[in-house]
Design an enzyme around this catalytic site. Structure first.
Site, short mmCIF file in Angstrom:
data_model
loop_
_atom_site.label_atom_id
_atom_site.label_comp_id
_atom_site.label_asym_id
_atom_site.label_seq_id
_atom_site.Cartn_x
_atom_site.Cartn_y
_atom_site.Cartn_z
N GLU A 151 -5.73 -8.45 1.18
CA GLU A 151 -6.15 -8.34 2.66
C GLU A 151 -7.60 -7.91 2.51
O GLU A 151 -7.91 -7.33 1.45
CB GLU A 151 -5.34 -6.80 2.93
CG GLU A 151 -4.05 -7.02 3.64
CD GLU A 151 -3.41 -6.03 4.25
OE1 GLU A 151 -4.29 -4.98 4.73
OE2 GLU A 151 -2.23 -5.86 4.18
N GLU A 180 0.82 -1.36 -0.09
CA GLU A 180 -0.08 0.08 0.14
C GLU A 180 0.72 1.35 -0.02
O GLU A 180 0.83 2.18 0.94
CB GLU A 180 -0.81 0.06 1.33
CG GLU A 180 -1.95 -1.20 1.24
CD GLU A 180 -2.94 -0.99 2.40
OE1 GLU A 180 -2.70 -0.13 3.27
OE2 GLU A 180 -3.89 -1.78 2.21
C1 GCO Z 1 -3.32 -1.58 5.85
C2 GCO Z 1 -1.97 -2.44 6.18
C3 GCO Z 1 -2.41 -3.56 7.43
C4 GCO Z 1 -3.55 -2.74 8.17
C5 GCO Z 1 -4.90 -3.36 7.74
C6 GCO Z 1 -6.09 -2.69 8.56
O1 GCO Z 1 -3.99 -1.95 4.88
O2 GCO Z 1 -3.40 -0.69 6.24
O3 GCO Z 1 -1.65 -3.37 5.12
O4 GCO Z 1 -1.24 -3.15 8.03
O5 GCO Z 1 -3.18 -3.33 9.54
O6 GCO Z 1 -5.14 -2.91 6.50
O7 GCO Z 1 -5.99 -1.45 8.86
#
Ligand code: GCO
Length: 453
Positions: free
Chosen positions: A363, A175
């Site tokens: 994710e 990200e």
């Molecule tokens: C993000 C990261 C994660 C976070 C998850 C929840 O997407 O910000 O990859 O480290 O913890 O997304 O917010």
């Protein structure tokens, strides 16, 4: 939202035998061991030590103690039938000062983790960079200094050379939109810098590093699948008035297109976010080509949607988000709307770029205020969330979109950046005083789902 009971017999079968299943974590959020075995300080160590930066003053120093308890956690992954484990490498374990001498003890730690995964039949999927930049490099300008390309290449090379014999699935970055936006523009994440003068160079250098990292991994680990990951939110205008529709378009370009398009060779979406035109100042001749890389897969990370309205007074984008709290919609502990169709829409959006070969949801998940009762955690809302989002992933797959995998965020409750420990995202509950782990109802559910029964 749909109830749990509707999908009791929903399992992985309709996704087909080749579909990839996993769970994701990030080094800084779980490892603890903040100065163990020669590890250097990262921007998150520095940021979290400052007053008022992390909610409730929570400290990341021990976190889930994955540094010492990794075998236990990998055993639990196996117990839940999860085939793939996505984790990241802490840059300052490998190079305590960001560059220079390798710290062999740091390399040895990831060798132990990877070897244990392989022994247990869990496939390691590695993210090279998940936000924990060495503080020694931040002092030299961090992501705003073009030298980061040289430092980053050395880090990727060390990862590929040390772990590439066993790791065949790589993600260069996690990200970039969030670590540049929250860390170098809004100042709410490490290193806490603000303003366009920091944000614009950080954007361009992140793009150059992502592409360079992809090229290094492909050349040093030729039999690997090389990807990178992007955060994304489905954007809808607050009304069908032209000014809201245009505001939504600007926010969509900023949140969903800014990093993927230059990588695909389409350049930055300046036409839709004129405020970003200043990025061009940091582009040198030849960069157009250096920014491109044909990744084997793109990781899509989606949790929610955003509703956008025109806002004359908001600088740069002229748009603001209509908070989910004010819309009377179901919310998670992050105050994010539960909106399952967002994941389908984002897969569809990324699918519409013909240059993208393959999409994996790297994710998706939700934080809810879980409680332990009689030694159990009955997190029915998380099960319902995961099932309803998975139905949308299946919808995308059934429509023939190039989606081939899904990873849940996340394995254990952990350190949620500036939010500290209060949002609990895990399939496994952690008591942060005793380090006791309890597989939640959702973890048991995922295990059954993955057993195909
Ligand atoms: C993000 C990261 C994660 C976070 C998850 C929840 O997407 O910000 O990859 O480290 O913890 O997304 O917010």
């Amino acid at each position: 939202m749909e109830s749990t009971s509707q999908h009791l017999d929903f399992n992985k079968q309709p996704f087909g035998d080749d579909f990839i299943w996993g769970v994701s974590v990030a080094s800084f959020q779980i490892e603890g061991g903040c100065d163990a075995d020669g590890k250097g300080e990262s921007i998150w160590d520095t940021f979290a030590a400052k007053k008022g930066k992390i909610l409730n003053g929570d400290k990341p120093n021990i976190s889930c103690d994955f540094y010492n308890l990794y075998q236990l956690d990998i055993d639990l992954i196996k117990q839940m039938n999860i085939p793939c484990f996505r984790f990241s490498i802490s840059w300052t374990r490998i190079f305590p000062n960001g560059t220079g001498e390798i710290n062999q003890a740091g390399v040895d730690f990831y060798n132990r983790v990877i070897d244990y995964c392989v022994e247990q039949g869990v496939e390691p999927w590695v993210t090279v960079y998940h936000w924990d930049l060495p503080q020694a490099l931040e002092i030299r300008g961090g992501w705003t200094n073009r030298d980061i390309v040289t430092w980053f290449k050395a880090f990727v090379t060390a990862c590929a050379e040390n772990f590439g014999d066993r790791v065949k699935h790589w993600m260069v970055m996690n990200e970039p939109g969030v670590f540049t936006g929250a860390g170098y523009f809004l100042g709410i994440h490490a290193p806490g810098r603000t303003g366009l003068k920091n944000f614009l160079p950080a954007i361009h250098h992140a793009v150059l590093c992502m592409a360079a990292g992809g090229r290094i991994l492909r050349s040093l680990v030729p039999d690997a699948q090389v990807g990178t990951t992007f955060s994304c939110s489905y954007i809808e205008p607050h009304s069908d008035k032209m000014k809201d529709v245009n505001a939504a378009k600007r926010v969509d370009a900023l949140l969903n297109r800014l990093f993927i398009e230059p990588i695909l060779g389409l350049g930055y979406p300046f036409a839709d976010v004129p405020a970003l035109k200043g990025v061009a100042k940091y582009q040198l001749p030849g960069d157009e080509d250096e920014m491109k890389f044909d990744f084997d897969f793109i990781g899509v990370q989606n949790y929610t949607r955003e509703i956008v309205k025109n806002s004359f007074f908001t600088p740069y984008v002229g748009a603001s988000l209509v908070k989910a709290e004010k819309r009377g919609v179901p919310l998670t502990s992050m105050k994010w709307e539960v909106y399952p169709a967002s994941i389908y829409q984002m897969i569809k959006k990324f699918n519409s770029y013909p240059q993208i070969k393959n999409i994996i949801v790297t994710e998706n998940g939700a934080a809810f205020p879980d409680e332990v009762s009689d030694g159990k955690v009955e997190d029915t809302r998380r099960i319902a969330y995961l099932q309803s989002y998975l139905q949308q992933v299946l919808r995308a797959k059934n429509e023939g979109l190039k989606i081939s995998g899904y990873f849940i965020w996340t394995l254990t409750d952990n350190f949620e950046w500036a939010e500290g420990y209060h949002p609990r995202f895990g399939l496994i509950h952690i008591n942060f005083d005793t380090q006791q782990r309890i597989i939640k109802g959702s973890g048991h559910w995922y295990g059954r789902f993955l057993s195909g029964k």
